[in-house]
Design an enzyme around this catalytic site. Structure first.
Site, mmCIF file in Angstrom:
data_model
loop_
_atom_site.group_PDB
_atom_site.id
_atom_site.type_symbol
_atom_site.label_atom_id
_atom_site.label_comp_id
_atom_site.label_asym_id
_atom_site.label_seq_id
_atom_site.Cartn_x
_atom_site.Cartn_y
_atom_site.Cartn_z
ATOM 1 N N ASP A 1 0.873 -1.182 0.000
ATOM 2 C CA ASP A 1 0.000 0.000 0.000
ATOM 3 C C ASP A 1 0.907 1.229 0.000
ATOM 4 O OD1 ASP A 1 -2.232 1.596 0.007
ATOM 5 O OD2 ASP A 1 -3.086 0.841 1.876
ATOM 6 N N ALA B 1 -11.830 3.097 0.829
ATOM 7 C CA ALA B 1 -12.572 3.906 1.802
ATOM 8 C C ALA B 1 -13.865 3.246 2.287
ATOM 9 C CB ALA B 1 -12.862 5.291 1.229
ATOM 10 N N ASP C 1 -3.972 7.023 -3.810
ATOM 11 C CA ASP C 1 -5.365 7.403 -4.060
ATOM 12 C C ASP C 1 -5.863 8.228 -2.879
ATOM 13 O OD1 ASP C 1 -4.952 4.853 -2.689
ATOM 14 O OD2 ASP C 1 -7.131 4.821 -2.453
ATOM 15 N N CYS D 1 -7.358 -23.256 20.218
ATOM 16 C CA CYS D 1 -8.552 -23.472 21.044
ATOM 17 C C CYS D 1 -8.665 -24.910 21.534
ATOM 18 C CB CYS D 1 -9.797 -23.060 20.271
ATOM 19 S SG CYS D 1 -9.758 -21.310 19.858
ATOM 20 N N CYS E 1 -9.606 -24.926 16.351
ATOM 21 C CA CYS E 1 -8.253 -24.693 15.821
ATOM 22 C C CYS E 1 -7.241 -25.179 16.862
ATOM 23 C CB CYS E 1 -8.058 -23.212 15.489
ATOM 24 S SG CYS E 1 -7.639 -22.168 16.898
ATOM 25 N N CYS F 1 -14.444 -23.216 19.048
ATOM 26 C CA CYS F 1 -13.572 -23.344 17.880
ATOM 27 C C CYS F 1 -12.679 -24.545 18.091
ATOM 28 C CB CYS F 1 -12.744 -22.063 17.751
ATOM 29 S SG CYS F 1 -11.414 -22.141 16.544
HETATM 30 N N1 GUN Z 1 -6.574 0.917 3.186
HETATM 31 C C1 GUN Z 1 -7.853 0.949 3.597
HETATM 32 N N2 GUN Z 1 -8.613 1.718 2.774
HETATM 33 C C2 GUN Z 1 -7.767 2.178 1.811
HETATM 34 C C3 GUN Z 1 -7.974 3.011 0.653
HETATM 35 O O1 GUN Z 1 -9.077 3.485 0.352
HETATM 36 N N3 GUN Z 1 -6.867 3.252 -0.117
HETATM 37 C C4 GUN Z 1 -5.626 2.728 0.183
HETATM 38 N N4 GUN Z 1 -4.596 2.998 -0.634
HETATM 39 N N5 GUN Z 1 -5.424 1.957 1.261
HETATM 40 C C5 GUN Z 1 -6.493 1.678 2.055
HETATM 41 ZN ZN ZN Z 2 -9.574 -21.201 17.621
#
Ligand code: GUN
Ligand code: ZN
Length: 485
Positions: free
Chosen positions: A93, A196, A128, A284, A281, A279
């Site tokens: 990201d 978003a 973005d 757990c 796993c 659970c």
């Molecule tokens: N991580 C969570 N939401 C977003 C987003 O809208 N854009 C980016 N780049 N990372 C995110």
């Molecule tokens: Zn578990």
């Protein structure tokens, strides 16, 4: 867009796909979850994410690496894969999330894309602008314009082997999300995150989240691989997959563990309130809640459990797509929380859109609640009714009837309505239904009768059924109705 993504099994808008990630030399099976790795804090080492939990791809934040005096040079020198010691694909990201949280960041989109390329990212992300829900439309349009300029400029970075993602923004305006999806698909970029949505999920606005996703999908088209940015709670994966999301990223497994929150497919529990672990796993099975609470390893154990349930739900979803009962799974999950039910109802309001990719035949349709009556299969049956040829007089009956003359007799079955004999053993009308039906089932069946009768105004239609009277309000005038009790 190129041919890096291929879908081979469908259910509603959900699909099992193969995402080729050329720079990593791997193919990732979707739907899947990318665990978020914080380069500074690794409760579970990335190699273990791959080897123990089956993670084929993870996501980390290039902006954090870029801003860190300790890690930046290391990342540039060794490359991300060596730095993190991860054998699969790595998405990065860009710092957009920090932008939305703190209002500014100190790199440009081109600079951080270049850095992502230099450190060996397999899927990079431009900067973005994640516009918050309910922002004034004019402001949304301006920010969307900036995002779109950055996506256009990012195209040159996807020319090599590195893939580049094209986030779709537009806040809560579905027309803007749709046009943003169209624009993103036209950029020639590779992976398409819907951005978003975290604030919507944090506020349990799952209905609006689905509307936003379905709008972005209309613009993107069914061929695009779609990532739901910041979605990491396993309770909503089935719903989001049915809407056509292929990739998720989870920081929740680690963040929730830090303050004692235990993920389940029905919601979140607090460790200190749990008497028993629901659970099986390894964590757990080997511990009690009190034992984990008292352990020095509490955070690590909780993170592990959280990841186990997360990956188990992904496998369950893939199995459901293969078996053709994904909507039954979504319906089950919708009973875990009213906000999830809202999400499912919002999804079913898009049944026309879901129907376009929904297979003609699947495993037996299970009618589980009034929501089942709104599934895309029912809609498809209704549309089909309008195209069937009918005789001059038609008797529709839900049992055997004496004393009524008609050229043909068809059965009627809630929630589908009329069923001609040649279809009666086929999907979906061979559905399993409870004996005690709800009003929705009858209402939709009556709508089916109405659609058949309206498409054939010259046909004399007689309905003989033990249905509640209110369901019949939709029937046209020329339909004879004989209700039996
Ligand atoms: N991580 C969570 N939401 C977003 C987003 O809208 N854009 C980016 N780049 N990372 C995110
Ligand atoms: Zn578990």
């Amino acid at each position: 867009m190129n041919d890096i993504f291929e879908a081979h099994d469908w259910d509603a808008a959900g699909r099992i796909g193969r995402l080729s990630v050329p720079r990593a030399g791997v193919t990732v099976e979707t739907p899947t979850i990318m665990p978020v790795v914080n380069p500074h804090i690794q409760t579970i080492p990335p190699r273990e994410l791959a080897e123990r939990f089956g993670a084929q791809i993870l996501i980390t934040n290039s902006y954090i690496l870029h801003g860190s005096d300790d890690l930046r040079e290391d990342a540039l020198e060794k490359g991300l894969h060596d730095l993190l010691d991860f054998p699969g694909a790595i998405m990065t990201d860009s710092g957009s999330f920090q932008l939305s949280e703190y209002g500014e960041i100190d790199v440009t989109s081109a600079e951080i894309l270049d850095f992502q390329r230099e450190i060996g990212s397999d899927i990079a992300t431009p900067v973005d602008i994640p516009t918050a829900p309910d922002t004034e439309r004019e402001a949304v349009e301006i920010e969307l314009g900036t995002t779109q300029e950055r996506l256009d400029a990012a195209a040159e970075f996807s020319s090599g082997k590195m893939l580049v993602s094209a986030p779709v923004q537009g806040s809560t305006y579905t027309d803007l999300r749709e046009s943003a999806g169209e624009h993103a698909a036209e950029t020639g970029l590779d992976v398409f995150p819907v951005g978003a949505v975290v604030p919507l999920m944090n506020d349990y606005r799952y209905g609006e989240m689905i509307d936003v996703v379905m709008a972005a999908k209309r613009g993107l088209g069914p061929a695009a691989p779609v990532h739901l940015f910041g979605a990491g709670h396993p309770m909503m994966f089935a719903l989001a997959v049915a809407a056509g999301c292929d990739l998720f990223d989870s920081a929740a497994y680690a963040i929730y563990a830090r303050d004692g929150r235990y993920l389940t497919v029905r919601g979140t529990e607090h460790l200190e309130e749990l008497e028993y672990f629901p659970c099986s796993c390894p964590v757990c099975a080997e511990h009690t809640p009190a034992g984990v609470e008292a352990s020095d390893e509490r955070e690590r154990l909780l993170s592990e459990h959280n990841l186990y349930v997360t990956f188990a739900e992904i496998r369950r979803i893939k199995a459901a797509i293969r078996e053709g009962n994904l909507l039954e799974l979504v319906e089950t999950r919708a009973r875990g929380h009213p906000a999830m039910l809202d999400g499912y109802r919002a999804l079913l309001a898009h049944s026309e859109q879901l129907e376009r990719t929904d297979p003609a035949s699947k495993s037996t349709f299970f009618y589980l609640s009034g929501e089942s009556a709104r599934r895309p299969e029912v809609l498809r049956h209704h549309r089909r009714l309008e195209r069937l040829s009918v005789p001059d007089s038609l008797l529709l009956a839900d049992g055997s009837v004496d004393g009524i003359e008609a050229d043909e007799v068809w059965t009627v079955r809630p929630p589908f309505g009329p069923v001609p004999p040649e279809l009666s053993e086929t999907y979906p009308v061979n559905a399993e239904l409870p004996d005690r039906l709800d009003g929705e089932a009858y209402a939709l069946a009556a709508r089916g009768v109405a659609r058949l009768a309206e498409a054939n105004p010259d046909c004399e239609v007689t309905l003989v059924a033990g249905w509640p009277e209110v369901a019949l309000a939709a029937l046209p005038e020329h339909t004879n109705c004989i209700l039996i009790s």
